[in-house]
Structures are given as C-alpha cells and as structure tokens.
Design a protein around this motif. Sequence first.
Motif, PDB file in Angstrom:
ATOM      1  N   LEU A   1      69.405 -58.357  16.398  1.00  0.00           N
ATOM      2  CA  LEU A   1      69.191 -56.920  16.441  1.00  0.00           C
ATOM      3  C   LEU A   1      67.813 -56.583  16.995  1.00  0.00           C
ATOM      4  N   PHE A   2      66.816 -57.390  16.639  1.00  0.00           N
ATOM      5  CA  PHE A   2      65.460 -57.153  17.124  1.00  0.00           C
ATOM      6  C   PHE A   2      65.409 -57.252  18.649  1.00  0.00           C
ATOM      7  N   ASP A   3      66.105 -58.221  19.214  1.00  0.00           N
ATOM      8  CA  ASP A   3      66.116 -58.376  20.667  1.00  0.00           C
ATOM      9  C   ASP A   3      66.762 -57.177  21.344  1.00  0.00           C
ATOM     10  N   GLY A   4      67.814 -56.637  20.777  1.00  0.00           N
ATOM     11  CA  GLY A   4      68.460 -55.456  21.353  1.00  0.00           C
ATOM     12  C   GLY A   4      67.551 -54.245  21.334  1.00  0.00           C
ATOM     13  N   ILE A   5      66.846 -54.049  20.237  1.00  0.00           N
ATOM     14  CA  ILE A   5      65.904 -52.935  20.152  1.00  0.00           C
ATOM     15  C   ILE A   5      64.751 -53.134  21.127  1.00  0.00           C
ATOM     16  N   PHE A   6      64.279 -54.365  21.225  1.00  0.00           N
ATOM     17  CA  PHE A   6      63.208 -54.697  22.159  1.00  0.00           C
ATOM     18  C   PHE A   6      63.636 -54.406  23.598  1.00  0.00           C
ATOM     19  N   ARG A   7      64.878 -54.741  23.932  1.00  0.00           N
ATOM     20  CA  ARG A   7      65.396 -54.475  25.288  1.00  0.00           C
ATOM     21  C   ARG A   7      65.521 -52.974  25.546  1.00  0.00           C
TER      22      ARG A   7
ATOM     23  N   VAL B   1      68.745 -55.319  34.248  1.00  0.00           N
ATOM     24  CA  VAL B   1      68.723 -56.604  33.531  1.00  0.00           C
ATOM     25  C   VAL B   1      68.538 -56.381  32.038  1.00  0.00           C
ATOM     26  N   ASN B   2      67.622 -55.481  31.666  1.00  0.00           N
ATOM     27  CA  ASN B   2      67.384 -55.240  30.250  1.00  0.00           C
ATOM     28  C   ASN B   2      68.562 -54.530  29.588  1.00  0.00           C
ATOM     29  N   VAL B   3      69.262 -53.660  30.321  1.00  0.00           N
ATOM     30  CA  VAL B   3      70.466 -53.030  29.761  1.00  0.00           C
ATOM     31  C   VAL B   3      71.538 -54.085  29.517  1.00  0.00           C
ATOM     32  N   LEU B   4      71.729 -54.985  30.480  1.00  0.00           N
ATOM     33  CA  LEU B   4      72.720 -56.060  30.298  1.00  0.00           C
ATOM     34  C   LEU B   4      72.368 -56.945  29.102  1.00  0.00           C
ATOM     35  N   ALA B   5      71.090 -57.276  28.966  1.00  0.00           N
ATOM     36  CA  ALA B   5      70.672 -58.116  27.840  1.00  0.00           C
ATOM     37  C   ALA B   5      70.813 -57.378  26.515  1.00  0.00           C
ATOM     38  N   ALA B   6      70.530 -56.064  26.501  1.00  0.00           N
ATOM     39  CA  ALA B   6      70.673 -55.296  25.260  1.00  0.00           C
ATOM     40  C   ALA B   6      72.136 -55.181  24.860  1.00  0.00           C
ATOM     41  N   VAL B   7      73.006 -54.931  25.834  1.00  0.00           N
ATOM     42  CA  VAL B   7      74.439 -54.837  25.534  1.00  0.00           C
ATOM     43  C   VAL B   7      74.942 -56.162  24.989  1.00  0.00           C
ATOM     44  N   ARG B   8      74.526 -57.252  25.595  1.00  0.00           N
ATOM     45  CA  ARG B   8      74.948 -58.576  25.131  1.00  0.00           C
ATOM     46  C   ARG B   8      74.418 -58.855  23.733  1.00  0.00           C
TER      47      ARG B   8
ATOM     48  N   GLN C   1      67.029 -62.230  35.016  1.00  0.00           N
ATOM     49  CA  GLN C   1      65.813 -61.843  34.289  1.00  0.00           C
ATOM     50  C   GLN C   1      64.577 -62.462  34.916  1.00  0.00           C
ATOM     51  N   ASN C   2      64.664 -63.726  35.280  1.00  0.00           N
ATOM     52  CA  ASN C   2      63.519 -64.393  35.897  1.00  0.00           C
ATOM     53  C   ASN C   2      63.149 -63.752  37.225  1.00  0.00           C
ATOM     54  N   ILE C   3      64.152 -63.471  38.045  1.00  0.00           N
ATOM     55  CA  ILE C   3      63.891 -62.869  39.354  1.00  0.00           C
ATOM     56  C   ILE C   3      63.246 -61.495  39.181  1.00  0.00           C
ATOM     57  N   ALA C   4      63.821 -60.663  38.335  1.00  0.00           N
ATOM     58  CA  ALA C   4      63.297 -59.307  38.143  1.00  0.00           C
ATOM     59  C   ALA C   4      61.890 -59.327  37.561  1.00  0.00           C
ATOM     60  N   SER C   5      61.666 -60.176  36.577  1.00  0.00           N
ATOM     61  CA  SER C   5      60.350 -60.187  35.932  1.00  0.00           C
ATOM     62  C   SER C   5      59.270 -60.715  36.861  1.00  0.00           C
ATOM     63  N   TYR C   6      59.560 -61.774  37.612  1.00  0.00           N
ATOM     64  CA  TYR C   6      58.537 -62.320  38.503  1.00  0.00           C
ATOM     65  C   TYR C   6      58.260 -61.399  39.686  1.00  0.00           C
ATOM     66  N   LEU C   7      59.266 -60.692  40.182  1.00  0.00           N
ATOM     67  CA  LEU C   7      59.025 -59.742  41.266  1.00  0.00           C
ATOM     68  C   LEU C   7      58.164 -58.576  40.789  1.00  0.00           C
ATOM     69  N   LEU C   8      58.469 -58.040  39.607  1.00  0.00           N
ATOM     70  CA  LEU C   8      57.660 -56.936  39.088  1.00  0.00           C
ATOM     71  C   LEU C   8      56.266 -57.416  38.695  1.00  0.00           C
TER      72      LEU C   8
ATOM     73  N   THR D   1      60.525 -58.013  30.152  1.00  0.00           N
ATOM     74  CA  THR D   1      61.790 -58.460  30.732  1.00  0.00           C
ATOM     75  C   THR D   1      61.944 -59.965  30.596  1.00  0.00           C
ATOM     76  N   ARG D   2      60.861 -60.696  30.666  1.00  0.00           N
ATOM     77  CA  ARG D   2      60.898 -62.161  30.607  1.00  0.00           C
ATOM     78  C   ARG D   2      60.975 -62.694  29.177  1.00  0.00           C
ATOM     79  N   ALA D   3      60.698 -61.860  28.188  1.00  0.00           N
ATOM     80  CA  ALA D   3      60.629 -62.322  26.795  1.00  0.00           C
ATOM     81  C   ALA D   3      62.002 -62.730  26.268  1.00  0.00           C
ATOM     82  N   PHE D   4      62.019 -63.622  25.328  1.00  0.00           N
ATOM     83  CA  PHE D   4      63.197 -64.123  24.625  1.00  0.00           C
ATOM     84  C   PHE D   4      64.255 -64.759  25.532  1.00  0.00           C
ATOM     85  N   PRO D   5      63.888 -65.657  26.439  1.00  0.00           N
ATOM     86  CA  PRO D   5      64.921 -66.242  27.305  1.00  0.00           C
ATOM     87  C   PRO D   5      65.589 -67.479  26.709  1.00  0.00           C
TER      88      PRO D   5
END
Length: 172
Positions: free
Chosen positions: A66-72, A51-58, A133-140, A116-120
């Motif tokens: 740019l900050f969100d990509g680095i954060f991811r 999920v974080n790789v997909l969000a960083a690529v996007r 993102q919601n599913i992955a973050s809440y499960l973890l 994972t849940r940040a910046f939605p």
Amino acid sequence: MDRTEEIEESPAGPSSGSAKLKLGNRADPFLVVCRCFSLVTSLIAILCVVVNVLAAVRSFRDSHDLFDGIFRCYAVVIACFVVLVETEWGFILKFSKVLEYWAGRGMLQIFVAVMTRAFPDYMTQKKDLLLLQNIASYLLLACGVIYVISVRYHHSSYYITSAYSLSALAYC
C-alpha cells in the motif's frame, strides 16, 4: 528575444548611404533550442507519469504494498507538476518563483526521477515495467542534471560578458 533588424543594401552599393532597415522576424536560435529542450523534458515527464500510474495500479491491484501505491500517486502528481512547469504557464510560475530558475526546475526533475526509480526490487516478475521505469527515470535525471549544469555555465558566461561590457565602456 527576436532579431528584428536587417540591413538591406541598395543596388548602387553600400557606400551610397541609402542602407535601409528591413524588419524581419527571426527567432533567436538559443531560445529555439531552449523551447525544444523544454518540450523534450515535458514528454519525458509524461512518460514518468505513465510509468508511475502503471506501477501504482499494479501495486493497488496486487495488494502488494500500500505504501508503494501511495508513493506512486505522489510521484504522478509531482510529475504532472513538472509537465505544467515546463509549459511555463504563468499561473503555475506565479505561485512557485523558485521554478522560474533553471536550478529549481532541475532539482524538481531530479526528485521526480528518483521517485520513479524507487522500489524496483519487488518487480522481478515484471521486467517490462522495470525497464520502462529505468528508461523514464534516467532520461528525466539527465534533463535535470542538464538544467543544473547549465545554470553554472549560464552564470559564468554572463559574468564574462558583463566584464567585457564594462571594459568596453571604459574605452568609450
């Protein structure tokens, strides 16, 4: 911890005094549950990596933030670290002693879940990525909370059994 002792009775009965010890190799059920939980946690952490790789690529592709990509990217690295910790690889645990304890693992998993849940809010047009993102973050997050809560239960049961052992030794 394996259970290796098993009593085998002779055909004459248990009173004949010929009870033999048979070596068996059965796994402790608690350890099996812990290993299964560790496997589930690893799979959920891998989902957080994806999920974080997909969000960083996007984020990098759209030049949205740019900050969100680095954060991811940081979230991906730390989530990969969670996967390695859950495999209980000796090389990793040798350098981070705090992750040998359940509370340390739980806190790290909660941290990755929050990352994972940040910046939605900016993903209003990408509802599928937001849902993932919601599913992955809440499960973890749930796995991390279970680790942290189980520390309290584990320590309280340890003290109860230790007190029982001491009282049993007093009567011997």
